[in-house]
Scaffold this motif. Structure first.
Motif, PDB file in Angstrom:
ATOM      1  N   ARG A 181       0.835  -1.214   0.000  1.00  0.00           N
ATOM      2  CA  ARG A 181       0.000   0.000   0.000  1.00  0.00           C
ATOM      3  C   ARG A 181       0.865   1.258   0.000  1.00  0.00           C
ATOM      4  O   ARG A 181       0.536   2.230  -0.693  1.00  0.00           O
ATOM      5  N   LEU A 182       1.948   1.234   0.776  1.00  0.00           N
ATOM      6  CA  LEU A 182       2.857   2.380   0.773  1.00  0.00           C
ATOM      7  C   LEU A 182       3.492   2.566  -0.596  1.00  0.00           C
ATOM      8  O   LEU A 182       3.606   3.686  -1.101  1.00  0.00           O
ATOM      9  N   PHE A 183       3.877   1.447  -1.234  1.00  0.00           N
ATOM     10  CA  PHE A 183       4.460   1.530  -2.572  1.00  0.00           C
ATOM     11  C   PHE A 183       3.448   2.090  -3.567  1.00  0.00           C
ATOM     12  O   PHE A 183       3.797   2.892  -4.443  1.00  0.00           O
ATOM     13  N   ARG A 184       2.179   1.651  -3.404  1.00  0.00           N
ATOM     14  CA  ARG A 184       1.140   2.150  -4.309  1.00  0.00           C
ATOM     15  C   ARG A 184       0.955   3.651  -4.135  1.00  0.00           C
ATOM     16  O   ARG A 184       0.777   4.385  -5.116  1.00  0.00           O
ATOM     17  N   GLU A 185       1.002   4.108  -2.880  1.00  0.00           N
ATOM     18  CA  GLU A 185       0.866   5.548  -2.637  1.00  0.00           C
ATOM     19  C   GLU A 185       2.046   6.318  -3.229  1.00  0.00           C
ATOM     20  O   GLU A 185       1.871   7.366  -3.861  1.00  0.00           O
ATOM     21  N   ILE A 186       3.259   5.777  -3.014  1.00  0.00           N
ATOM     22  CA  ILE A 186       4.451   6.452  -3.557  1.00  0.00           C
ATOM     23  C   ILE A 186       4.389   6.497  -5.071  1.00  0.00           C
ATOM     24  O   ILE A 186       4.727   7.517  -5.700  1.00  0.00           O
ATOM     25  N   ARG A 187       3.946   5.366  -5.688  1.00  0.00           N
ATOM     26  CA  ARG A 187       3.863   5.337  -7.140  1.00  0.00           C
ATOM     27  C   ARG A 187       2.824   6.330  -7.643  1.00  0.00           C
ATOM     28  O   ARG A 187       3.030   7.010  -8.661  1.00  0.00           O
ATOM     29  N   ALA A 188       1.710   6.454  -6.907  1.00  0.00           N
ATOM     30  CA  ALA A 188       0.685   7.419  -7.322  1.00  0.00           C
ATOM     31  C   ALA A 188       1.222   8.843  -7.255  1.00  0.00           C
ATOM     32  O   ALA A 188       0.976   9.667  -8.150  1.00  0.00           O
ATOM     33  N   VAL A 189       1.966   9.128  -6.180  1.00  0.00           N
ATOM     34  CA  VAL A 189       2.561  10.464  -6.062  1.00  0.00           C
ATOM     35  C   VAL A 189       3.553  10.713  -7.201  1.00  0.00           C
ATOM     36  O   VAL A 189       3.597  11.804  -7.788  1.00  0.00           O
ATOM     37  N   SER A 190       4.355   9.688  -7.505  1.00  0.00           N
ATOM     38  CA  SER A 190       5.337   9.842  -8.578  1.00  0.00           C
ATOM     39  C   SER A 190       4.648  10.074  -9.920  1.00  0.00           C
ATOM     40  O   SER A 190       5.108  10.897 -10.732  1.00  0.00           O
ATOM     41  N   VAL A 191       3.541   9.360 -10.143  1.00  0.00           N
ATOM     42  CA  VAL A 191       2.809   9.550 -11.403  1.00  0.00           C
ATOM     43  C   VAL A 191       2.259  10.971 -11.471  1.00  0.00           C
ATOM     44  O   VAL A 191       2.314  11.635 -12.515  1.00  0.00           O
TER      45      VAL A 191
END
Length: 644
Positions: free
Chosen positions: A422-432
Motif C-alpha cells: 500500500r505504501l508503494f502504491r501511494e508512492i507510485r501514485a505520487v510519482s505519477v
C-alpha cells in the motif's frame, strides 16, 4: 667365468651400510673376488645366493650367520635380483629378529605348559560350573550334532514343565523361525564360530515371548565341534522398548521433517512476499502457503481494517466451493470475528469450533464437514489490523502448536507485505502525479516559448529584413543580427520540441517519434531506423505515450552522447495487451550497474522508473565494447484503467 668354468662375482658398488653390517671398509669389498677373497661365511651365504639368482634368472634370498671382524656373530638376510649386467644384492642385519624368534619359541613352550595346567584346573571346576549354570536365570542347554538336548539347566526345565533331555532342540520355537534356529546350530558345527539369533517361542502359559539365543561350540581339545551350547534370554520387554523407541524416533523424524518443511515454507514465503509489491499477488501467496502447509486446510479468508474501530473488510477468500463472496456470507453472525478479536491477542492464533458458537462454520467453505477454523489477528505499528482464518477439515489431525505458530508467522509477514504494497502504491501514485505535473509544466513552457518568444523573434526578423542601412558597416551588422535571430529561432524551436513535442499531443506516439528521429537525422547526430508492427496512427493512453516517448528519447540521447556510433534502431510492437519497445545500437556499450548506482547518472534510472511507474518492466543488456540493447514493455491500460 673363471678358467675352471666356475662363475665368480666381483662387486662393483657397495654402500656404507653393507660395510657397517659386515664390519669392514666398503671400499675393501669393491673389486674383490667373492670366490677367492671373501671369508667362507660370506662366500657360502652371499655367493651361493647370487649364483642361484644369476643362473635361474629369478630373485633369490637366504639367511646365514657371518663372523664379523670384531669377533661377534651376526645373522644376515640376503636378497639377490638379477638384471642385464649382473646381480643386485640387498643385505639386511636380522640378528635381532632371530633373537626374538628364539625367545618367542621358548615363551610358546612355557605357555603350552601353562595351558595344560589351566585345563586341569578347569576340569576340577566343572562341578562349580554346573552349579552356576543350574542357578542361572537364562535358559541353558547343550545339544549334539542331531540337535538333541544333552543337558538343560533348571530354568529350561521349569519353563517347559516337561522332560527335555533327549528331545530335539527348539521344539517350542514358532514354525516361522524353526528352520532358521536349526540352521544356526548347523553353522556352529561347520565353522566352530559363535552365532546369535532372536526367535519367538511359545511359553508354557501359551503366550509368545522373544528369546535372544546364543550358540557356542563345545570341544574337548580334539578336532571339530562335539556339541553346541544354547543360551536363551527373554528379551520380550527389551524388544517392546526398542520398538517404542523406534516409533518415537520415527515420530520425531517426521516432526523434524514437518518442521523443516514449515521453516522452508516460511523462508520461501518471506522471500516471495519481500519481492512482491502488488497486494493481490501477496494475498495469493499467503493463501497458497496456508493451504499447502496447514494439515486439513479447506479454505482461507483474510480481513483487514485500519485501527480506530472501522469495520473489517474482506481482502481475500479462497475455498473449495466459492470464490470472492461477501464478508457477511463468510461470517453471517460475525461470530468468527468476535472470537478472534475477543479471545486472541495480536499474534496468537485461536481455534474456533462449532461448539464455541453453536453454529456450523460452513460459511468459510460451504462444506458440511467444516466445524473448525484456525484464526489469528495481527496489529502492526502502522495501524493495520489483519485477520487470517483457515477452515480445517473435521477429519484431519488435531491442530497443534506448529500450525498455530505457522499461521501467526505467515499473518505477520502478510501484514508487513500488505503495508509495504500500500505504501508503494501511494508512492507510485505520487510519482505519477509528479510526472503529470512535470509534463504539464513542460507543455506550458513550450507553448510560452513558441507563442511569446517565438513571436517576438519573428517580429524582430521582419524589422531587420525591412531595415536599409546607409553605410556599409551598418549593412554588415544588420546581416549578422539577422543570422543571430535565425539561429536563435531554431534553438527556441528545438527547445520547444524537446520540452513537449506538439506532435505527441496532436497525432500520437509514432508521429512524435518520427519527428524526433527526423531532427536527429537533420542535425547529423544519429541515423535511426524506426520499425513499427501496428498502425502508425494508433493512439494509446496519454500516460503510455508520454512514458514510451520519453524513454526512447533518453535512450537515443545516450546513444548520441556516449555510444560513439552513427546508427541505431527503434522497434515497437504490441503483445499480450502491452506495448513493447526495443532500442539497440552497435556502439561501445557501458557498465549498467555502475551507471545505475552513480549519483549523477539520472538517465538510466529515470528510464527504468518511468516504466515501472506504469507497472511495466525494463531491461538493459550491454557490456563494454558490445553495444547496448534497451528493452521495456508497459501495459496498454496501466493500473487497470480502461482506454479513454
Amino acid at each position: 667365468l673363471a678358467d675352471d668354468g666356475v662363475i665368480d662375482f666381483i662387486p662393483e658398488y657397495v654402500n656404507d651400510v653393507v660395510g657397517s653390517i659386515i664390519g669392514v671398509d666398503p671400499s675393501f669389498l669393491i673389486g674383490m673376488s667373492l670366490r677367492n677373497d671373501c671369508p667362507v661365511s660370506l662366500r657360502v651365504g652371499i655367493g651361493d645366493t647370487i649364483a642361484r639368482a644369476y643362473t635361474t634368472g629369478e630373485a633369490r634370498e637366504s639367511e646365514f650367520q657371518v663372523d664379523r671382524s670384531s669377533g661377534d656373530v651376526i645373522w644376515l638376510r640376503v636378497q639377490a635380483v638379477p638384471y642385464s649386467k649382473g646381480v643386485g644384492v640387498v643385505v639386511r642385519d636380522v640378528t635381532e629378529r632371530r633373537r626374538r624368534e628364539a625367545e618367542l619359541a621358548a615363551y610358546r613352550e612355557q605357555l603350552e605348559g601353562m595351558v595344560k595346567a589351566r585345563t586341569a584346573k578347569l576340569k576340577r571346576s566343572e562341578a562349580e560350573f554346573r552349579s552356576v549354570v543350574e542357578s542361572a536365570r537364562d535358559i541353558m542347554g547343550i545339544v549334539d550334532e542331531n540337535h538333541n538336548y544333552l543337558f538343560v539347566n533348571e530354568a529350561a526345565r521349569s519353563s517347559r514343565q516337561e522332560t527335555i533331555i533327549g528331545r530335539r532342540a527348539g521344539s517350542w520355537v514358532l514354525e516361522s523361525h524353526h528352520e532358521a534356529f536349526h540352521n544356526e546350530i548347523d553353522k556352529v558345527f561347520e565353522t566352530s564360530e559363535e552365532r546369535r539369533l532372536e526367535v519367538p517361542v511359545e511359553w508354557s502359559d501359551g503366550s509368545v515371548r522373544w528369546m535372544d539365543c546364543r550358540f557356542s561350540p563345545v570341544s574337548s581339545g580334539g578336532p571339530g565341534v562335539e556339541a553346541v551350547t544354547v543360551i536363551s534370554r527373554d528379551v520380550t520387554e527389551q524388544r517392546e522398548a526398542q520398538e517404542q523407541i523406534r516409533e518415537l524416533n520415527r515420530d520425531l523424524e517426521q516432526r523434524v521433517e514437518d518442521r523443516i518443511a514449515e521453516i522452508r515454507a516460511l523462508i520461501d514465503t518471506s522471500r516471495r512476499l519481500a519481492a512482491l509489491m502488488d497486494e493481490d499477488d501477496i494475498l495469493n501467496t499467503v493463501t497458497e502457503t496456508l493451504l499447502s502447509v496447514i494439515p486439513g486446510a479447506l479454505g482461507v479468508a483474510i480481513w483487514s481494517r485500519e485501527s480506530g474501530g472501522s469495520p473489517y473488510g474482506l481482502l481475500r477468500f479462497d475455498g473449495t466451493e466459492r470464490t470472492d463472496p461477501a464478508s457477511d456470507v463468510l461470517d453471517p453472525d460475525g461470530r468468527i470475528m468476535e472470537h478472534v478479536t475477543g479471545r486472541a491477542d495480536s499474534g496468537s492464533a485461536v481455534l474456533i469450533t462449532a461448539d464455541d458458537d453453536a453454529t456450523e462454520l460452513t460459511g468459510l467453505t460451504q462444506l458440511d464437514s467444516c466445524r473448525r477454523a484456525l484464526a489469528t489477528k495481527i496489529s502492526d505499528a502502522r495501524g493495520l489490523e489483519l485477520i487470517v482464518a483457515v477452515a480445517i477439515d473435521e477429519e484431519s489431525t488435531a491442530v497443534d502448536d506448529r500450525s498455530r505458530s505457522f499461521i501467526d508467522s505467515v499473518a505477520a509477514q502478510a501484514a508487513v507485505a500488505v503495508n509495504n504494497a500500500r505504501l508503494f502504491r501511494e508512492i507510485r501514485a505520487v510519482s505519477v502525479r509528479l510526472l503529470h505535473v512535470q509534463e504539464n509544466e513542460r507543455r506550458d513552457v513550450a507553448h510560452e516559448l513558441h507563442d511569446q518568444v517565438g513571436g517576438l523573434l519573428t517580429s524582430l526578423q521582419f524589422l531587420l529584413q525591412a531595415s536599409k542601412p546607409e553605410e556599409e558597416a551598418g549593412s554588415a551588422a544588420i546581416a549578422e543580427a539577422r543570422q543571430m535571430v535565425k539561429t536563435l529561432m531554431e534553438e527556441v524551436r528545438s527547445l520547444t520540441l524537446t520540452l513537449r513535442p506538439a506532435l505527441l499531443d496532436d497525432f500520437g506516439l509514432v508521429p512524435a517519434l518520427e519527428g524526433l528521429i527526423s531532427r536527429h537525422r537533420k542535425q547529423g547526430a544519429l541515423d535511426v531506423d524506426l520499425d513499427v508492427d501496428f498502425d502508425r496512427n494508433r493512439r494509446f493512453p496519454a500516460d503510455v505515450e508520454t512514458a514510451v516517448y520519453r524513454v526512447v528519447q533518453e535512450a537515443l540521447t545516450n546513444v548520441i552522447r556516449h555510444a560513439e556510433t552513427g546508427t541505431a534502431t527503434v522497434e515497437l510492437s504490441i503483445s499480450d495487451d502491452r506495448l513493447e519497445a526495443r532500442i539497440h545500437d552497435d556502439g561501445k556499450g557501458f557498465d549498467v550497474d555502475r551507471a545505475v548506482t552513480r549519483s549523477r547518472s539520472m538517465g538510466v534510472r529515470g528510464m527504468i522508473e518511468r516504466v515501472e511507474l506504469l507497472e511495466g518492466r525494463a531491461r538493459i543488456d550491454t557490456h563494454p565494447g558490445q553495444g547496448t540493447r534497451v528493452q521495456f514493455h508497459v501495459p496498454l491500460h496501466p493500473n487497470g484503467r480502461a482506454p479513454s
